[in-house]
Structures are given as C-alpha cells and as structure tokens.
Design an enzyme around this catalytic site. Sequence first.
Site, PDB file in Angstrom:
ATOM      1  N   HIS A 107      34.807  -0.112  20.670  1.00  0.00           N
ATOM      2  CA  HIS A 107      35.156  -0.906  21.859  1.00  0.00           C
ATOM      3  C   HIS A 107      36.657  -0.812  22.168  1.00  0.00           C
ATOM      4  O   HIS A 107      37.360   0.022  21.625  1.00  0.00           O
ATOM      5  CB  HIS A 107      34.670  -2.341  21.702  1.00  0.00           C
ATOM      6  CG  HIS A 107      33.208  -2.408  21.364  1.00  0.00           C
ATOM      7  ND1 HIS A 107      32.222  -2.235  22.299  1.00  0.00           N
ATOM      8  CD2 HIS A 107      32.574  -2.583  20.158  1.00  0.00           C
ATOM      9  CE1 HIS A 107      31.046  -2.311  21.712  1.00  0.00           C
ATOM     10  NE2 HIS A 107      31.227  -2.519  20.415  1.00  0.00           N
ATOM     11  N   GLU A 114      35.313  -8.478  18.670  1.00  0.00           N
ATOM     12  CA  GLU A 114      35.030  -7.223  17.981  1.00  0.00           C
ATOM     13  C   GLU A 114      36.104  -6.169  18.188  1.00  0.00           C
ATOM     14  O   GLU A 114      36.524  -5.499  17.234  1.00  0.00           O
ATOM     15  CB  GLU A 114      33.669  -6.664  18.418  1.00  0.00           C
ATOM     16  CG  GLU A 114      33.266  -5.407  17.653  1.00  0.00           C
ATOM     17  CD  GLU A 114      31.881  -4.905  18.000  1.00  0.00           C
ATOM     18  OE1 GLU A 114      31.419  -3.960  17.333  1.00  0.00           O
ATOM     19  OE2 GLU A 114      31.258  -5.449  18.942  1.00  0.00           O
ATOM     20  N   HIS A 130      32.464  -0.833  13.669  1.00  0.00           N
ATOM     21  CA  HIS A 130      31.978  -1.888  14.559  1.00  0.00           C
ATOM     22  C   HIS A 130      31.816  -3.192  13.781  1.00  0.00           C
ATOM     23  O   HIS A 130      31.965  -3.238  12.557  1.00  0.00           O
ATOM     24  CB  HIS A 130      30.628  -1.480  15.165  1.00  0.00           C
ATOM     25  CG  HIS A 130      30.745  -0.422  16.208  1.00  0.00           C
ATOM     26  ND1 HIS A 130      30.849  -0.704  17.547  1.00  0.00           N
ATOM     27  CD2 HIS A 130      30.803   0.934  16.089  1.00  0.00           C
ATOM     28  CE1 HIS A 130      30.962   0.429  18.218  1.00  0.00           C
ATOM     29  NE2 HIS A 130      30.930   1.447  17.358  1.00  0.00           N
ATOM     30  N   GLU A 188      28.743  -1.491  10.531  1.00  0.00           N
ATOM     31  CA  GLU A 188      28.796  -2.857  11.064  1.00  0.00           C
ATOM     32  C   GLU A 188      29.255  -3.757   9.916  1.00  0.00           C
ATOM     33  O   GLU A 188      28.483  -4.080   9.014  1.00  0.00           O
ATOM     34  CB  GLU A 188      27.401  -3.290  11.539  1.00  0.00           C
ATOM     35  CG  GLU A 188      26.779  -2.380  12.603  1.00  0.00           C
ATOM     36  CD  GLU A 188      27.107  -2.836  14.021  1.00  0.00           C
ATOM     37  OE1 GLU A 188      28.069  -3.614  14.201  1.00  0.00           O
ATOM     38  OE2 GLU A 188      26.402  -2.415  14.942  1.00  0.00           O
TER      39      GLU A 188
END
Length: 357
Positions: A11, A24, A77, A145
């Site tokens: 992102h 995030e 992430h 993640e």
Amino acid sequence: MGKRVFICVGHGGSDAGAVGHVVEKRVTLEISLAAKAELKRNGVVVGISRIRDEEDGLSKEVNMANAFGADVVIAVHANAGGGDGFEAYVQTNRYAGRSRSIARNIESRVVAMGQNSRGIKTKLGSHGDYYYWLRNVKAPTVLLEGFFVDTSDAYDFDTKAEQAALGKAYAHGILDYLGIRIDPLPFRDVAVNDYYHDAVQWALDKGITNGTSKDAFSPDEFCTRAQAVTMLYRMYGGGADAKPHGFDDVDATDYYDKAVRWAKEKGITNGVSDGSFAPDDVCTRGQVVTMLYRAAGSPAVVGKMPFEDVKADAYYAPAVQWAVSKGITRGTDATHFAPNKPCTRADMVTFLHRSHR
C-alpha cells in the site's frame, strides 16, 4: 555475487490499506525498512518498492521486482477482518518449493519472537495464484501478513520499535533460507562488508568500545580526544590509577579521567596548547597516530615518507611513517594521509586493531 532480496512495501499514498488501531501503509513501511537494514547489514543486496509514503501501483512494483533479479521477494502486508497472528501466502507455480521454504524460515523466526502463526497458505484464482504478486513475480516470492490491525493483535505492534522487530525477524528468516550466518555484532550501522567491521567486532570483544548505544556504533561520527584516549587505555589493559593529570577540564568523575591520567603519565598526550586536555575536541588523524606511536614507545623509524601532505618537521611525521611501516594506515590515497582531517570512530578502531595485530 551477493544474494539479492526485493521487498514490496504494501500500500501507500492514497491507498492506506487496512485501518484499525494502526494504519497498514505506515506499518508496512516501518517493517520493510527494518528488514532492509538488517539484510544490508548482513551483506545482502536489497531493493525496495518505496522508502516513503507514495503510491506506485502493483504493476509498476512487480516490474521493479522482476528487473531487480532477486533471489527472494517478499510482499509486506498487515491483516484485517478479525483474527490474531501472522500468516504467509506462497506460490503454487514453478517457484512453489522455494516459496514455501522461505515462508517456513520466516514463520519460524516470527514465532520465536512470540507472535502466533495462522500458518502457511495458498490461495488460487481463475489464473493461478490469487495474489498478483505471487502470480506475476518471476522469483521465489511470499506474501506476509504480520498481524491484524483491527484486533488486540495490533497492540503488540503499535510502536515503531515493535514493527522494526518484526521486520528484523523477517530478515533473519530470509538469511536462514539463504544460508547466510547472521552477524553477531549488535550494531545496525556496521555491515559485514564495511572495511571496519572486523575492527569493530574486535574492539567490542575486547571491551574497548560498547558503541554509542546498544544498537549503534556511529562509525562516521568524529572521534573526540576523550574517546580516543579511553579506547587506547582499554586496549593496553588499563592499569592502576596514575598520578593527577593537572587538566582543569577533566573532572575525577568523568568516564575518561583514568585514561587521561594514564596517557599523561605515559607521555602519550600533554594536552593542548593552553594546558587543558580539551576532551570534547575532535581528534585529527595526525593526533590519533601520534598517540598510537607514543603508546608503542616511539620507536625509531626509517624509510621514505610516501605522503606529500606530511612535512618532515611535522610533529606527527615519525608517527605516520611508523604507522605506514606497520600496516596501520595506507593513507587516504597513495600520496595523501590527510593529517588534519577529523578521525572517525571507524578509522579509530581500525587503527587500533591494525596496531594490535
């Protein structure tokens, strides 16, 4: 050729990613920068998709990764939607075996730091791997993640230090996969490829320096006169208290007081021209080699001076000539020593190390 790792920072810019207790896009940047620093410290060549808050787009980032020619690619992430723990998504294509091996090594390091693991997973779509990164990067790739941003999981990773620790765990897992021994030096600013690495390790092992903090050596900072005599004093094993040095600017409670006493008694330093010691003044390269030379007993020197910027009548000339003969210095180039240039902490420990061999 060194191993190469590319890090995709999830992102960025207008794409905040998952938002909860933390955001995030900010978390992934902190994790990724820490992973990058630790990999570089251990001699890995690292590429990264961004080092600030910006939005590049998936296709551009994948092209960057493919152009980099990486041995390992990770996409960093954070998770959302209710849950707890770390999970990794791996490839199912021709890189599947290596992708899973990378994930297992990273998972092991993450679990060791106390984070729960939800496992190593695959996810398929109509064109193969569901995730764009896993499907399109032409190298062994894992999508990580680290934790959930919208549950209590986030409270374990809501500081930069905690996020950096997760990034370091990722880096160590990658190093395990690559078969690279993790450098035991605790300093994040000293890499295995740095010319002063072995000198810093030696100085730490011998108790000559502990760095400027628990995780920094500050190799490019200039060495002060107090630091220089203290390192020299420790290298020579310290010793009983010497008689008072007579310098008004050195107090008995100063950490370097004993070292200054010792150096004055041994004739290693007589202070500066006004009769003070000037502990906070920066040491020049000429001053440092002179201290080393005097500590060695000021032995006779022979041979021709190779440096045109060291005049025969300079107070440091015999010391420089001695240092060259002993392999302590090769100068800043073939014809220059730069005697008046400030001596960095990296140069100081390197001079000490070479003089001790």
